[in-house]
Design an enzyme around this catalytic site. Structure first.
Site, short mmCIF file in Angstrom:
data_model
loop_
_atom_site.label_atom_id
_atom_site.label_comp_id
_atom_site.label_asym_id
_atom_site.label_seq_id
_atom_site.Cartn_x
_atom_site.Cartn_y
_atom_site.Cartn_z
N ASP A 115 0.81 -1.22 0.00
CA ASP A 115 0.00 0.00 0.00
C ASP A 115 0.84 1.27 0.00
OD1 ASP A 115 -2.23 -1.66 0.11
OD2 ASP A 115 -2.25 -1.66 2.30
N LYS A 123 1.86 2.15 -5.07
CA LYS A 123 2.39 1.60 -6.32
C LYS A 123 1.46 1.89 -7.49
CE LYS A 123 2.41 -2.46 -4.33
NZ LYS A 123 2.11 -2.07 -2.95
N LYS A 136 -0.64 4.33 -8.06
CA LYS A 136 -0.56 5.70 -8.56
C LYS A 136 0.69 5.88 -9.43
CE LYS A 136 0.83 10.24 -7.93
NZ LYS A 136 0.75 11.56 -7.42
N GLY A 154 -4.48 -4.29 -3.80
CA GLY A 154 -5.49 -3.26 -4.09
C GLY A 154 -4.71 -2.03 -4.51
N HIS A 155 -4.67 -1.77 -5.79
CA HIS A 155 -3.86 -0.65 -6.32
C HIS A 155 -4.80 0.46 -6.78
CE1 HIS A 155 -0.31 -3.63 -7.16
NE2 HIS A 155 -0.63 -3.55 -5.90
N GLN A 205 2.05 -6.06 -3.26
CA GLN A 205 2.45 -6.14 -1.84
C GLN A 205 3.75 -5.34 -1.63
OE1 GLN A 205 1.47 -9.52 -3.34
NE2 GLN A 205 -0.48 -8.62 -2.86
N THR A 211 2.89 -12.56 2.97
CA THR A 211 2.02 -13.20 1.97
C THR A 211 2.76 -14.42 1.44
OG1 THR A 211 0.60 -12.81 0.06
CG2 THR A 211 2.80 -11.77 -0.01
N GLY A 246 -10.74 -2.88 3.44
CA GLY A 246 -11.32 -1.75 4.18
C GLY A 246 -10.83 -1.67 5.62
N ARG A 247 -9.92 -2.58 6.03
CA ARG A 247 -9.44 -2.56 7.43
C ARG A 247 -8.60 -1.32 7.69
NH1 ARG A 247 -6.34 -8.22 7.69
NH2 ARG A 247 -5.94 -7.68 5.53
N LYS A 292 2.97 10.19 -0.62
CA LYS A 292 2.18 10.68 0.52
C LYS A 292 2.94 11.64 1.45
CE LYS A 292 -1.50 8.04 1.39
NZ LYS A 292 -2.44 6.97 1.70
N GLY A 329 -0.13 13.68 -3.55
CA GLY A 329 -1.58 13.53 -3.61
C GLY A 329 -1.90 12.36 -4.51
P1 GDP Z 1 -0.76 0.35 -3.53
O1 GDP Z 1 -1.36 -0.93 -3.06
O2 GDP Z 1 0.70 0.43 -3.27
O3 GDP Z 1 -1.09 0.65 -4.96
O4 GDP Z 1 -1.41 1.49 -2.64
P2 GDP Z 1 -2.97 1.64 -2.28
O5 GDP Z 1 -3.70 2.08 -3.49
O6 GDP Z 1 -3.46 0.43 -1.58
O7 GDP Z 1 -2.91 2.77 -1.18
C1 GDP Z 1 -2.39 4.02 -1.44
C2 GDP Z 1 -3.47 5.06 -1.16
O8 GDP Z 1 -2.88 6.35 -1.09
C3 GDP Z 1 -4.51 5.17 -2.25
O9 GDP Z 1 -5.72 5.55 -1.68
C4 GDP Z 1 -3.98 6.28 -3.15
O10 GDP Z 1 -4.99 6.95 -3.88
C5 GDP Z 1 -3.37 7.20 -2.14
N1 GDP Z 1 -2.20 7.94 -2.59
C6 GDP Z 1 -1.21 7.56 -3.44
N2 GDP Z 1 -0.25 8.51 -3.48
C7 GDP Z 1 -0.64 9.51 -2.65
C8 GDP Z 1 -0.04 10.73 -2.23
O11 GDP Z 1 1.06 11.09 -2.63
N3 GDP Z 1 -0.74 11.47 -1.32
C9 GDP Z 1 -1.94 11.09 -0.83
N4 GDP Z 1 -2.55 11.87 0.05
N5 GDP Z 1 -2.53 9.94 -1.22
C10 GDP Z 1 -1.88 9.16 -2.09
P1 IMO Z 2 -0.85 -4.18 -2.23
O1 IMO Z 2 -0.40 -4.75 -3.55
C1 IMO Z 2 -0.98 -4.57 2.10
C2 IMO Z 2 -1.12 -8.65 3.73
C3 IMO Z 2 -2.39 -9.06 4.43
C4 IMO Z 2 -1.81 -10.00 5.47
C5 IMO Z 2 -0.70 -10.71 4.72
C6 IMO Z 2 -1.09 -12.05 4.13
O2 IMO Z 2 -2.14 -3.47 -2.30
O3 IMO Z 2 0.23 -3.41 -1.59
P2 IMO Z 2 -2.61 -12.76 2.07
O4 IMO Z 2 -4.07 -12.52 1.80
O5 IMO Z 2 -1.72 -12.21 1.02
O6 IMO Z 2 -2.31 -14.18 2.38
O7 IMO Z 2 -2.32 -11.95 3.43
O8 IMO Z 2 -0.34 -9.84 3.64
N1 IMO Z 2 -1.30 -8.14 2.33
C7 IMO Z 2 -1.21 -6.85 1.99
N2 IMO Z 2 -1.05 -5.76 2.76
N3 IMO Z 2 -1.07 -4.46 0.75
C8 IMO Z 2 -1.20 -5.56 -0.02
O9 IMO Z 2 -1.17 -5.51 -1.37
C9 IMO Z 2 -1.33 -6.82 0.59
N4 IMO Z 2 -1.50 -8.07 0.14
C10 IMO Z 2 -1.47 -8.88 1.21
O10 IMO Z 2 -3.03 -7.95 5.01
O11 IMO Z 2 -1.22 -9.27 6.51
MG MG Z 3 -2.87 -1.61 -1.82
#
Ligand code: GDP
Ligand code: IMO
Ligand code: MG
Length: 454
Positions: A38, A41, A43, A65-66, A249, A264, A327-328, A356, A440
């Site tokens: 999270d 990646k 973005k 979840g990207h 991840q 994972t 959603g956690r 961020k 952002g």
């Molecule tokens: P990923 O799994 O690495 O692709 O990251 P996620 O999408 O799960 O979580 C990143 C969250 O931060 C998302 O809600 C993005 O829209 C948001 N985001 C990404 N870059 C920025 C940033 O530079 N600033 C802010 N405020 N939000 C960002």
């Molecule tokens: P992105 O690509 C954050 C975490 C789960 C749990 C552990 C094992 O969005 O960054 P799993 O379902 O893979 O067996 O769960 O890994 N986890 C993540 N945490 N971002 C992810 O993906 C994740 N994918 C798995 O929360 O702790």
């Molecule tokens: Mg994610």
């Protein structure tokens, strides 16, 4: 090969000393998470995809979840690579993934509902990828429930059980859907599972015929998307296409180098990109590590810089830190340079993209963890076991905050002095350049200090 100005001269036989403009050379760029996932990646991949011909994923599944924000539209991609929103990119789901085809179909449908076509010419799924079937999701949930307090906190998407079948060599691969002998394969895959269901979990047994039916349904719709992606990706590399490899991840969730067992079930590192698409390591030109300006983690497991006080709450609310997949609420803490240095080493990261930064805008001071204290000893190598990690206390360096809104800044020179100092200090501690700064969720909210593609 040699360079003169903006031209490159190939002396190889194949090219017979021909001269090409540098822009003709495609680049192979890996994007990898440096923390616990999270990092943003999605973005960064979306932003860089503007100049990419191909965006490929190599591991994981819909545990990812990207998030991609374009204008006012937010898209969360779980399986399809984040480059899909650029109409001219082609996306590849590589052999290293575990694919829940129903989630893939939902994603395709949602994109198409919004007017973005996802035909098989734009999305290819490896015939070698493994299929997540309903019973994998069931086992994920049952195992978590059975573990009680010692559960991993998985996403319950069937990821671990599917990779376990792969390692046990009883998995069903995408290509198996179209071959004879599928029923026999399924029967041999579920024999042990049924014993477990009956005697260990006290649940009804699986019926091979039901799974066959599930497979048939999936196969019907999936077939046009399925290919051997190996020749395809190598053809693209040979044709000098710009290729982005999208990690899922983060490094600390890597099954070998992460905080095992709270990880994972795949290699989330650059090595996973090699095996998950069938590409040798020296093919890559850059490996960009995505790092949040602080740290977050979903699920259970060690997290040395975790903040359980009001600063942690402030990071969560300012950063909207809630899981994109489940959603956690995400656990939040200060930037941990021990973690990021561990990632830089394992992945051979060539530059960092810091995301961020804007989330830190309202803090009076910001902290960077530069080492851990364990007993009387200060260490900078990330400990290999949970027991050792549990004894570690972060050693912090505290820097003044900048108390200025940064989300509209698009140039390095426009950043507040203290924000620059924070980033420069991280560059020093990690001995790595920060090439991209994200302020952002939108594409435009980015400072690019070094262009990635020519
Ligand atoms: P990923 O799994 O690495 O692709 O990251 P996620 O999408 O799960 O979580 C990143 C969250 O931060 C998302 O809600 C993005 O829209 C948001 N985001 C990404 N870059 C920025 C940033 O530079 N600033 C802010 N405020 N939000 C960002
Ligand atoms: P992105 O690509 C954050 C975490 C789960 C749990 C552990 C094992 O969005 O960054 P799993 O379902 O893979 O067996 O769960 O890994 N986890 C993540 N945490 N971002 C992810 O993906 C994740 N994918 C798995 O929360 O702790
Ligand atoms: Mg994610």
């Amino acid at each position: 090969m040699s360079f003169i100005g903006n031209f490159v001269i190939f002396n190889h036989n194949l090219f017979k000393s021909r001269i090409f403009p540098v822009s003709w050379m495609g680049k192979n760029i890996i994007i990898v998470g440096t923390q616990w996932g999270d990092e943003g990646k999605g973005k960064i991949v979306d932003m860089l995809s503007e100049r990419a011909d191909i965006v490929a994923r190599a591991q994981g599944g819909n545990n990812a979840g990207h998030t991609v924000v374009v204008g006012n539209d937010k898209t969360i991609l779980h399986l399809i690579p984040s480059g899909i929103l650029h109409k001219n990119t082609k996306c590849i789901i590589g052999n290293g993934l575990v694919v829940d085809a129903n989630v893939l179909f939902q994603e395709i449908d949602e994109l198409e509902k919004r007017g973005l076509k996802v035909p098989p010419e734009r999305l290819v799924v490896s015939s070698r990828a493994h299929l997540i079937l309903t019973h994998h999701i069931l086992f994920d949930r049952l195992r978590e429930e059975k573990k009680g307090d010692s559960k991993i906190g998985t996403t319950c998407r069937g990821i671990g059980p599917c990779y376990a079948d792969k390692a046990l060599r009883v998995g069903i691969r995408v290509g198996d859907l179209f071959k004879d002998g599928l029923l026999e394969r399924i029967k041999s895959a579920i024999a042990e599972k049924n014993a477990l269901l009956k005697h260990h979990f006290g649940k009804p047994e699986l019926r091979a015929e039901d799974i066959l039916e599930e497979c048939r349904k999936i196969g019907k719709r999936l077939k046009p998307y399925v290919k051997d992606t190996l020749p395809l990706i190598h053809q693209c590399i040979n044709e000098k296409k710009n290729i982005l490899y999208e990690g899922a991840q983060g490094t600390l969730l890597d099954i070998d180098n992460g905080t095992y067992p709270f990880v994972t079930s795949s290699n989330t590192t650059a090595g996973g990109i090699c095996t998950g698409l069938g590409i040798g390591p020296i093919r890559f030109d850059e490996i960009i590590g995505i790092a949040k300006a602080y740290t977050t983690r979903v699920g259970r497991g060690p997290f040395p810089t975790e903040l359980t006080d009001s600063s942690g709450d402030m990071l969560r609310s300012e950063g909207n830190e809630y899981g994109s997949t489940t959603g956690r609420p995400r656990r939040c803490g200060w930037f941990d340079a021990v973690v990021v240095n561990h990632s830089i080493r394992i992945n051979n990261i060539t530059s960092l993209a810091m995301t961020k930064l804007d989330v830190l805008d309202n803090f009076d001071t910001v902290k960077i963890c530069i080492a851990y204290m364990t007993g009387n000893k200060e260490i900078t190598d990330f400990p290999p076991s949970l027991e050792e990690l549990e004894k570690c206390e972060p050693v912090y360096e505290e820097l003044p905050g900048w108390k200025t809104k940064t989300s509209d800044i698009t140039k390095w020179n426009g950043l507040p002095a203290n924000a620059k100092k924070y980033l420069e200090r991280i560059e020093q501690i990690t001995n790595t350049k920060i090439s991209i700064i994200s302020l952002g969720p939108k594409r435009t909210q980015t400072i690019v200090r070094k262009e990635c593609f020519n």
